[in-house]
Design an enzyme around this catalytic site. Structure first.
Site, PDB file in Angstrom:
ATOM      1  N   GLY A  27      -2.149  -4.135   1.179  1.00  0.00           N
ATOM      2  CA  GLY A  27      -2.290  -5.336   1.993  1.00  0.00           C
ATOM      3  C   GLY A  27      -1.342  -6.455   1.614  1.00  0.00           C
ATOM      4  O   GLY A  27      -1.315  -7.502   2.271  1.00  0.00           O
TER       5      GLY A  27
ATOM      6  N   ASN B 142       3.692  -5.244   5.846  1.00  0.00           N
ATOM      7  CA  ASN B 142       2.537  -6.031   6.298  1.00  0.00           C
ATOM      8  C   ASN B 142       2.962  -7.324   6.994  1.00  0.00           C
ATOM      9  O   ASN B 142       2.250  -7.821   7.869  1.00  0.00           O
ATOM     10  CB  ASN B 142       1.610  -6.330   5.116  1.00  0.00           C
ATOM     11  CG  ASN B 142       0.874  -5.089   4.646  1.00  0.00           C
ATOM     12  OD1 ASN B 142       0.281  -4.369   5.444  1.00  0.00           O
ATOM     13  ND2 ASN B 142       0.934  -4.826   3.356  1.00  0.00           N
TER      14      ASN B 142
ATOM     15  N   HIS C 102      -0.179   5.094   7.057  1.00  0.00           N
ATOM     16  CA  HIS C 102       0.039   5.464   5.659  1.00  0.00           C
ATOM     17  C   HIS C 102       0.328   6.958   5.526  1.00  0.00           C
ATOM     18  O   HIS C 102      -0.404   7.778   6.082  1.00  0.00           O
ATOM     19  CB  HIS C 102      -1.187   5.092   4.816  1.00  0.00           C
ATOM     20  CG  HIS C 102      -1.456   3.628   4.786  1.00  0.00           C
ATOM     21  ND1 HIS C 102      -2.339   3.018   5.652  1.00  0.00           N
ATOM     22  CD2 HIS C 102      -0.945   2.646   3.995  1.00  0.00           C
ATOM     23  CE1 HIS C 102      -2.369   1.716   5.398  1.00  0.00           C
ATOM     24  NE2 HIS C 102      -1.531   1.472   4.403  1.00  0.00           N
TER      25      HIS C 102
ATOM     26  N   SER D 269       0.805  -1.220   0.000  1.00  0.00           N
ATOM     27  CA  SER D 269       0.000   0.000   0.000  1.00  0.00           C
ATOM     28  C   SER D 269       0.837   1.269   0.000  1.00  0.00           C
ATOM     29  O   SER D 269       0.387   2.313  -0.473  1.00  0.00           O
ATOM     30  CB  SER D 269      -0.932   0.006   1.216  1.00  0.00           C
ATOM     31  OG  SER D 269      -0.191  -0.099   2.421  1.00  0.00           O
TER      32      SER D 269
ATOM     33  N   ASP E 167      -4.856   6.906  10.115  1.00  0.00           N
ATOM     34  CA  ASP E 167      -4.518   5.588  10.655  1.00  0.00           C
ATOM     35  C   ASP E 167      -3.123   5.549  11.265  1.00  0.00           C
ATOM     36  O   ASP E 167      -2.750   4.584  11.920  1.00  0.00           O
ATOM     37  CB  ASP E 167      -4.655   4.507   9.580  1.00  0.00           C
ATOM     38  CG  ASP E 167      -3.748   4.729   8.369  1.00  0.00           C
ATOM     39  OD1 ASP E 167      -2.816   5.554   8.448  1.00  0.00           O
ATOM     40  OD2 ASP E 167      -3.967   4.058   7.344  1.00  0.00           O
TER      41      ASP E 167
END
Length: 231
Positions: free
Chosen positions: A86, A117, A201, A49, A198
Site C-alpha cells: 500500500g 499505488n 499482484h 506490495s 485481484d
C-alpha cells in the site's frame, strides 16, 4: 667380500623401517588453500506490495526468488525486503531514512520500486516525481548505487496522465545517473495466468518471470558494468 643375503636383510631392515616411519609422519603435498569466499553483498529492495510479496508465502515473494536466482548464478548475496504493501512514493520518502539507519550493513545496491499505488490512486504525477527525486537524492548522498524499477500508469486514466507518469522514471534515471529497468511488471501485467485473483499482484509464477527478466540488470548493477541506463 660380499656378505650373505640373510645378514644384508638384517642390516637393511632398520633403515627401511625408519624411512617408512619418516614417510608416514611427513605430510603429503600440501593441498592448495581454498580461494577466499566472496564477501556477501546486500541488496536493499525498497518498494510497495510488489516488493513485499503481497498474498504470497515468504518463499515465493520477489525478494526471496531474486536472492535464490542470484545465488544460483554464483553470487553471494542477501536481499533485504523493505517493501510495504500500500505504500506510495510519499510513504516511501517518509520512511527511507529510518530504513537506512536501521540496517547494520550498508547496502551494495538499492532496488527502488515505488509508484504503482500513486498511479492507482490518481495522484498528481508532479508529486510522484518530487518524491522519487527526493528519494534518489538521499540515496545518492549516501553513495548508494540504485536500480530504479519503473512503472506504467493504467491507460484508463487518460493519455495526459499516463504520459506524464510514465516519463517520470526515465527522466529521473537520467538526471541521477542510475540504472533503469523500465517496467517492473514487464511480461506479467494483465496476464491472468501470472497474477493473483485481484489481477494486480503477481503470483509465484509471475514473480518468477519478473525475477528472470530483472536479474541480469541487478547483476550488472552489482558488478558496476555496462550502461547505467538499461535499454
Amino acid at each position: 667380500m660380499l656378505m650373505g643375503y640373510g645378514l644384508f636383510k638384517q642390516l637393511l631392515a632398520p633403515l627401511v623401517l625408519g624411512a617408512a616411519l619418516v614417510s608416514a609422519g611427513a605430510p603429503a603435498t600440501a593441498a592448495p588453500s581454498p580461494a577466499p569466499k566472496e564477501p556477501q553483498r546486500l541488496i536493499l529492495a525498497f518498494g510497495d506490495s510488489l516488493t513485499a510479496g503481497y498474498g504470497l508465502p515468504a518463499t515465493d515473494g520477489f525478494t526471496r526468488q531474486l536472492e535464490d536466482a542470484l545465488k544460483s548464478q554464483g553470487l553471494n548475496v542477501r536481499v533485504h525486503n523493505a517493501g510495504v504493501s500500500g505504500d506510495t512514493t510519499s510513504g516511501g520518502r517518509s520512511r527511507l531514512s529510518w530504513v537506512l539507519s536501521s540496517m547494520k550493513q550498508k547496502p551494495d545496491l538499492v532496488i527502488l520500486e515505488l509508484g504503482a499505488n500513486d498511479a492507482l490512486r490518481g495522484i498528481d504525477p508532479k508529486l510522484t516525481r518530487a518524491n522519487l527525486d527526493a528519494i534518489l537524492t538521499e540515496l545518492k548522498s549516501q553513495n548508494l548505487p540504485v536500480l530504479l524499477a519503473g512503472m506504467y500508469a493504467p491507460r484508463g486514466l487518460g493519455a495526459t496522465y499516463y504520459k506524464a507518469f510514465d516519463a517520470i522514471y526515465p527522466e529521473l534515471a537520467k538526471k541521477h545517473n542510475v540504472a533503469l529497468y523500465p517496467f517492473f511488471l514487464d511480461g506479467v501485467a494483465a496476464d491472468p495466468a501470472l497474477n493473483q485473483r485481484d489481477g494486480i499482484h503477481p503470483n509465484k509464477a509471475g514473480v518468477a518471470v519478473i525475477v528472470k527478466r530483472l536479474a541480469p540488470h541487478v547483476r550488472r548493477a552489482l558488478q558496476g558494468s555496462g550502461a547505467r541506463v538499461a535499454r
